[in-house]
Design a protein around this motif. Structure first.
Motif, PDB file in Angstrom:
ATOM      1  N   GLU A  36       0.820  -1.210   0.000  1.00 39.50           N
ATOM      2  CA  GLU A  36       0.000   0.000   0.000  1.00 39.50           C
ATOM      3  C   GLU A  36       0.853   1.260   0.000  1.00 39.50           C
ATOM      4  OE1 GLU A  36      -3.675   2.181   2.365  1.00 39.50           O
ATOM      5  OE2 GLU A  36      -2.710   0.431   3.275  1.00 39.50           O
ATOM      6  N   GLU A  37       2.024   1.210   0.622  1.00 34.26           N
ATOM      7  CA  GLU A  37       2.823   2.421   0.803  1.00 34.26           C
ATOM      8  C   GLU A  37       4.037   2.492  -0.118  1.00 34.26           C
ATOM      9  OE1 GLU A  37       1.211   4.418   2.290  1.00 34.26           O
ATOM     10  OE2 GLU A  37      -0.066   3.276   3.650  1.00 34.26           O
ATOM     11  N   SER A  38       4.045   1.707  -1.203  1.00 34.02           N
ATOM     12  CA  SER A  38       5.120   1.769  -2.194  1.00 34.02           C
ATOM     13  C   SER A  38       4.535   2.047  -3.567  1.00 34.02           C
ATOM     14  CB  SER A  38       5.890   0.446  -2.264  1.00 34.02           C
ATOM     15  OG  SER A  38       6.518   0.128  -1.054  1.00 34.02           O
ATOM     16  N   PRO A  39       5.238   2.812  -4.404  1.00 33.21           N
ATOM     17  CA  PRO A  39       4.779   2.956  -5.788  1.00 33.21           C
ATOM     18  C   PRO A  39       4.685   1.587  -6.448  1.00 33.21           C
ATOM     19  CG  PRO A  39       6.561   4.500  -5.296  1.00 33.21           C
ATOM     20  CD  PRO A  39       6.487   3.560  -4.137  1.00 33.21           C
ATOM     21  N   ASP A  40       3.633   1.372  -7.207  1.00 32.06           N
ATOM     22  CA  ASP A  40       3.436   0.065  -7.828  1.00 32.06           C
ATOM     23  C   ASP A  40       4.454  -0.146  -8.944  1.00 32.06           C
ATOM     24  OD1 ASP A  40       2.439  -2.411  -8.438  1.00 32.06           O
ATOM     25  OD2 ASP A  40       0.579  -1.688  -9.333  1.00 32.06           O
ATOM     26  N   ASP A  41       5.103  -1.292  -8.928  1.00 30.28           N
ATOM     27  CA  ASP A  41       6.076  -1.661  -9.946  1.00 30.28           C
ATOM     28  C   ASP A  41       5.473  -2.765 -10.806  1.00 30.28           C
ATOM     29  OD1 ASP A  41       8.172  -2.421 -11.510  1.00 30.28           O
ATOM     30  OD2 ASP A  41       9.567  -2.860  -9.869  1.00 30.28           O
ATOM     31  N   PRO A  42       5.160  -2.493 -12.073  1.00 31.57           N
ATOM     32  CA  PRO A  42       4.543  -3.508 -12.928  1.00 31.57           C
ATOM     33  C   PRO A  42       5.385  -4.768 -13.094  1.00 31.57           C
ATOM     34  CG  PRO A  42       4.368  -1.326 -13.923  1.00 31.57           C
ATOM     35  CD  PRO A  42       5.293  -1.188 -12.759  1.00 31.57           C
ATOM     36  N   ALA A  43       6.660  -4.722 -12.715  1.00 37.04           N
ATOM     37  CA  ALA A  43       7.505  -5.911 -12.826  1.00 37.04           C
ATOM     38  C   ALA A  43       6.964  -7.060 -11.989  1.00 37.04           C
ATOM     39  CB  ALA A  43       8.939  -5.570 -12.399  1.00 37.04           C
ATOM     40  N   ARG A  44       6.155  -6.750 -10.960  1.00 40.48           N
ATOM     41  CA  ARG A  44       5.596  -7.812 -10.111  1.00 40.48           C
ATOM     42  C   ARG A  44       4.724  -8.769 -10.912  1.00 40.48           C
ATOM     43  NH1 ARG A  44       0.193  -6.660  -9.105  1.00 40.48           N
ATOM     44  NH2 ARG A  44      -0.421  -4.482  -9.404  1.00 40.48           N
ATOM     45  N   LEU A  45       4.132  -8.274 -12.004  1.00 38.48           N
ATOM     46  CA  LEU A  45       3.230  -9.091 -12.800  1.00 38.48           C
ATOM     47  C   LEU A  45       3.965 -10.198 -13.547  1.00 38.48           C
ATOM     48  CD1 LEU A  45       1.050  -6.199 -14.265  1.00 38.48           C
ATOM     49  CD2 LEU A  45       0.503  -7.700 -12.321  1.00 38.48           C
ATOM     50  N   ASN A  46       5.276 -10.096 -13.638  1.00 38.87           N
ATOM     51  CA  ASN A  46       6.076 -11.076 -14.355  1.00 38.87           C
ATOM     52  C   ASN A  46       6.852 -12.004 -13.430  1.00 38.87           C
ATOM     53  OD1 ASN A  46       5.350  -9.928 -16.909  1.00 38.87           O
ATOM     54  ND2 ASN A  46       6.812  -8.275 -16.514  1.00 38.87           N
ATOM     55  N   THR A  47       6.525 -11.968 -12.125  1.00 39.23           N
ATOM     56  CA  THR A  47       7.211 -12.817 -11.170  1.00 39.23           C
ATOM     57  C   THR A  47       6.262 -13.893 -10.649  1.00 39.23           C
ATOM     58  OG1 THR A  47       6.681 -11.342  -9.322  1.00 39.23           O
ATOM     59  CG2 THR A  47       8.779 -10.983 -10.452  1.00 39.23           C
ATOM     60  N   GLU A  48       6.795 -15.063 -10.377  1.00 37.02           N
ATOM     61  CA  GLU A  48       5.983 -16.167  -9.868  1.00 37.02           C
ATOM     62  C   GLU A  48       5.546 -15.907  -8.430  1.00 37.02           C
ATOM     63  OE1 GLU A  48       6.259 -21.056  -9.372  1.00 37.02           O
ATOM     64  OE2 GLU A  48       8.008 -19.888  -9.973  1.00 37.02           O
ATOM     65  N   HIS A  49       6.431 -15.291  -7.640  1.00 41.07           N
ATOM     66  CA  HIS A  49       6.159 -15.017  -6.234  1.00 41.07           C
ATOM     67  C   HIS A  49       6.114 -13.516  -5.994  1.00 41.07           C
ATOM     68  CE1 HIS A  49       7.844 -19.141  -6.022  1.00 41.07           C
ATOM     69  NE2 HIS A  49       6.969 -19.277  -5.042  1.00 41.07           N
ATOM     70  N   VAL A  50       5.132 -13.070  -5.209  1.00 43.15           N
ATOM     71  CA  VAL A  50       4.967 -11.647  -4.925  1.00 43.15           C
ATOM     72  C   VAL A  50       4.588 -11.472  -3.458  1.00 43.15           C
ATOM     73  CG1 VAL A  50       3.687  -9.537  -5.477  1.00 43.15           C
ATOM     74  CG2 VAL A  50       4.189 -11.190  -7.277  1.00 43.15           C
ATOM     75  N   PHE A  51       5.316 -10.605  -2.755  1.00 43.14           N
ATOM     76  CA  PHE A  51       4.912 -10.198  -1.417  1.00 43.14           C
ATOM     77  C   PHE A  51       3.783  -9.166  -1.549  1.00 43.14           C
ATOM     78  CE2 PHE A  51       9.483 -11.208  -0.532  1.00 43.14           C
ATOM     79  CZ  PHE A  51       9.258 -12.260   0.344  1.00 43.14           C
ATOM     80  N   ILE A  52       2.698  -9.361  -0.785  1.00 43.06           N
ATOM     81  CA  ILE A  52       1.574  -8.432  -0.780  1.00 43.06           C
ATOM     82  C   ILE A  52       1.410  -7.941   0.653  1.00 43.06           C
ATOM     83  CG2 ILE A  52      -0.862  -8.082  -1.294  1.00 43.06           C
ATOM     84  CD1 ILE A  52      -0.683 -10.369  -3.293  1.00 43.06           C
ATOM     85  N   VAL A  53       1.617  -6.635   0.857  1.00 45.67           N
ATOM     86  CA  VAL A  53       1.850  -6.115   2.207  1.00 45.67           C
ATOM     87  C   VAL A  53       1.001  -4.881   2.484  1.00 45.67           C
ATOM     88  CG1 VAL A  53       3.610  -5.020   3.652  1.00 45.67           C
ATOM     89  CG2 VAL A  53       4.212  -6.991   2.231  1.00 45.67           C
ATOM     90  N   ASP A  54       0.366  -4.878   3.647  1.00 47.85           N
ATOM     91  CA  ASP A  54      -0.154  -3.632   4.214  1.00 47.85           C
ATOM     92  C   ASP A  54       0.683  -3.357   5.455  1.00 47.85           C
ATOM     93  OD1 ASP A  54      -1.455  -1.475   5.277  1.00 47.85           O
ATOM     94  OD2 ASP A  54      -3.469  -2.248   4.880  1.00 47.85           O
TER      95      ASP A  54
END
Length: 257
Positions: A67-85
């Motif tokens: 929520e508190e970081s600018p969104d990086d579209p590179a996450r869409l190309n990774t198998e694993h993603v941290f999702i954090v509030d």
């Protein structure tokens, strides 16, 4: 380095809790985000920094959605993603309440596989790993077996009981509320409440960790139409949340339809 991803999430949650609680009673530097997205404090940003340092430092190949970081579209190309509030329940934090939480999840190809929700002021750590059950402070937890919407104990905001949402009739349930969506999901997982729902679009970082914890505790979590919750979307929102014990979930969904 922690032996597994859940251990890493737990270590990160404790680190964030130590940082955030250091701001309690002090200067918060409250600011308001654009487009009415709510307040942010120095504690939110400091917790976000320590979470990113801890998590991405250990898993540099994983994507990042916070929520508190600018969104990086590179996450869409990774198998694993941290999702954090970094701090779910900022308004509660500002007002001096203690029901705010750090919500940390790991998604793998759209599904959550590890999760931690930590409420440092209450010393409550909810955790889950896919296929390994849900725990509160290391003790297994189980959702309730409630089935009747008219006697259910439910966490929801008052507008969610507006008749416009309930073509099948507004249930005569016992409503309570907690500001943090992550905490609401955890309380249902723990069996202290039978269900929670919100019909507003829900940010992934608010619900990702709680979804897995609740499911591993034996409950069902879907969007408000009964559709699956899928994570790491290009626009990281889900179509509301309906979470409850299995029989109750079906009964509530029938009322909503």
């Amino acid at each position: 380095m922690p032996a597994n991803d859940l251990d890493l999430l737990i270590a990160a949650a404790h680190a964030a809790g130590q940082v955030a609680t250091s701001f309690v009673g002090g200067e918060l530097d409250v600011r308001h985000k654009d487009d009415g997205a709510g307040p942010v404090t120095a504690a939110d940003l400091a917790a976000n920094a320590v979470l990113e340092q801890t998590l991405r430092g250990a898993r540099p190949g994983y994507g990042w959605l916070s929520e508190e970081s600018p969104d990086d579209p590179a996450r869409l190309n990774t198998e694993h993603v941290f999702i954090v509030d970094p701090l779910d329940g900022t308004r509660s934090f500002i007002s001096g309440e203690n029901t705010w939480a750090h919500s940390i999840a790991l998604a793998e190809n759209g599904r959550i596989v590890a999760a931690a929700i930590y409420l440092p002021m209450l010393n409550r750590l909810y955790t889950a790993a896919e296929g390994s059950g849900a725990h509160l402070n290391g003790t297994p937890i189980q959702a309730s077996d409630a089935s009747n919407p008219d006697t259910a104990r439910v966490l929801a905001a008052r507008p969610a009981l507006d008749p416009q949402h309930w073509p099948g009739g507004v249930p005569d349930l016992r409503r309570s509320h907690r500001p943090s969506l992550a905490y609401r999901l955890s309380l249902v997982a723990e069996g202290r409440y039978d269900a929670m729902f919100t019909f507003r679009p829900s940010w992934e970082w608010d619900i990702a960790a709680g979804t897995l914890i609740l499911q591993e505790a034996g409950a069902v979590a879907t969007d408000k139409t009964g559709g699956p919750l899928i994570f790491n979307n290009p626009h990281p929102q889900c179509n509301g949340v309906l979470a409850a014990a299995p029989a109750l979930h079906a009964a509530l969904l029938q009322r909503l339809r």
